[in-house]
Design an enzyme around this catalytic site. Sequence first.
Site, short mmCIF file in Angstrom:
data_model
loop_
_atom_site.label_atom_id
_atom_site.label_comp_id
_atom_site.label_asym_id
_atom_site.label_seq_id
_atom_site.Cartn_x
_atom_site.Cartn_y
_atom_site.Cartn_z
N GLU A 147 -3.03 -7.82 0.52
CA GLU A 147 -2.75 -7.07 1.75
C GLU A 147 -2.22 -5.68 1.44
OE1 GLU A 147 -0.68 -5.52 5.30
OE2 GLU A 147 0.13 -5.84 3.30
N ASP A 152 1.22 -11.14 -1.84
CA ASP A 152 1.39 -10.00 -2.76
C ASP A 152 2.50 -9.10 -2.24
OD1 ASP A 152 -0.30 -9.16 -0.58
OD2 ASP A 152 -0.89 -7.39 -1.72
N1 BES Z 1 4.21 -5.65 6.71
C1 BES Z 1 3.53 -4.43 6.52
C2 BES Z 1 2.98 -3.81 7.78
C3 BES Z 1 4.01 -3.37 8.78
C4 BES Z 1 5.19 -2.81 8.38
C5 BES Z 1 3.74 -3.50 10.10
C6 BES Z 1 6.11 -2.42 9.33
C7 BES Z 1 4.65 -3.09 11.04
C8 BES Z 1 5.85 -2.56 10.65
C9 BES Z 1 2.38 -4.60 5.56
O1 BES Z 1 2.65 -5.48 4.51
C10 BES Z 1 2.11 -3.26 4.95
O2 BES Z 1 2.95 -2.68 4.36
N2 BES Z 1 0.91 -2.78 5.11
C11 BES Z 1 0.47 -1.57 4.48
C12 BES Z 1 -1.03 -1.64 4.55
C13 BES Z 1 -1.74 -0.72 3.66
C14 BES Z 1 -1.29 -0.72 2.25
C15 BES Z 1 -3.23 -1.01 3.74
C16 BES Z 1 0.98 -0.35 5.19
O3 BES Z 1 1.18 -0.34 6.41
O4 BES Z 1 1.23 0.65 4.50
ZN ZN Z 2 3.99 -4.21 3.13
#
Ligand code: BES
Ligand code: ZN
Length: 444
Positions: free
Chosen positions: A142, A76
């Site tokens: 996710e 997603d």
């Molecule tokens: N890939 C990211 C997480 C991430 C980004 C880790 C940059 C380390 C550095 C992931 O897809 C993401 O965006 N997660 C969301 C989770 C939330 C919506 C529950 C986030 O971190 O905002």
């Molecule tokens: Zn993300």
Amino acid sequence: MHQHLDDLFALLRIPSVSTDPARRDDLRRCAAWLAAKFTALGLTAEVHQTPGHPIVSARNRRVAGRRTVLIYGHYDVQPADPLALWRGDPFVPTLSDSGVITARGATDNKGQILAHILGAGETIAADGDLPLNVIFLVEGEEEIGSPHLAEFLRRQRAELACDVVAVSDTGMIEPGRGTLTYGLRGIACLEVAVSGPDKDLHSGIFGGAVANPLTALARLLATLHDADGRVAIRGFYDGVAPLAQWERAAWAALPVTDAELLRLAGASALAPEPGYRGVECAWGRPTAELNGLYGGYQGEGSKTVIPADAHAKLSFRLVPGQEPEKILSLAAAHLRNHCPPGVTLTVTPGHAGAAYLLDPATPCAQAARRALALAFPGKEPALVREGGSIPIVSDFKKILGADTLLLGLALPDARIHSPNETFTVENFEAGIRLNQILLHELAR
Ligand code: BES
Ligand code: ZN
């Protein structure tokens, strides 16, 4: 690489925005595309329905006595908004002469998870099998907090039993330098609604006599931070693990200076918590953030109105030592205690996930570091923590008992979640290589 890029482009063309109900069928299509790809590469794939978007799993033949690695990713993507700031259609990927792919999800996470899938495919094509038992787990929720994945892990605990989890969904400190992320912040979200009169009112006739919900909300939100920008919720910092001296020293040697952060953010100045550098705040300190604020008249010109209601979307980034559910209840109590009179407050908790911290000296982490050194030769891999969240990672530990190796391929300027997200062909190839090396290192 031609074939691999065709695959990536096909995946990027599916607008799998998990938060948008109108995209439900696109998520289904994306899951089916992945299952077909796994099958074509010689793995056994399954699509698992959930009350939300499907989960795709795939595996090679399970051989007793071999280690098992679970490779996790998500298909997603975040919404492409604001659309006007994209140079082209976010779901029509482009490839520049210099090898830059632009599309929503290019890095986060389609490019990165597909690199693992295709890397495994290359190994199977060359060797007939992978050097250890591999389970792929690719979810479609996710970006909305993985609401159905923990339950799936609990139900399928035996089938998903593994020694370690590998994920490429984090950052790379600089081009060409392998990066092991040993810590992620957690997250806890909530929504606030303030309501007043049962309809929008004339602000001349009623203003001053009736509380204005937008004003009340602004006053309420202003109590979340003190004058120095620290979070003012009582108990918020209780139990927060302090940054270790070795980390502060190690991070100071990384190319994430305050000047570089400022350049990447494109802001006019940094506003770090007193006593901390920018990177320390982003990777190792908790925050309260306002992600959306709305209510009242938004059109051209002015309209003299007292809006009937006002809304805010909040999230807290959490660090080790903070418990997401407890933070949500402390925040709700704070909001109730500080709400100005004359309005009705509603607090709706959202998704939450704990922070994650891995000891970078465990044998599996060492194997990951060797793989990064081999896949990105010439530069010592960087050890970092990051500010983003992957909520399911703490559940892999809690439910499956497995540590997670975060080997990210997101470049600092990849613009994930922003307009014109990119992934480089170089990192796509590197990711395919990294998977092959990683599986061999973990099998050793
Ligand atoms: N890939 C990211 C997480 C991430 C980004 C880790 C940059 C380390 C550095 C992931 O897809 C993401 O965006 N997660 C969301 C989770 C939330 C919506 C529950 C986030 O971190 O905002
Ligand atoms: Zn993300």
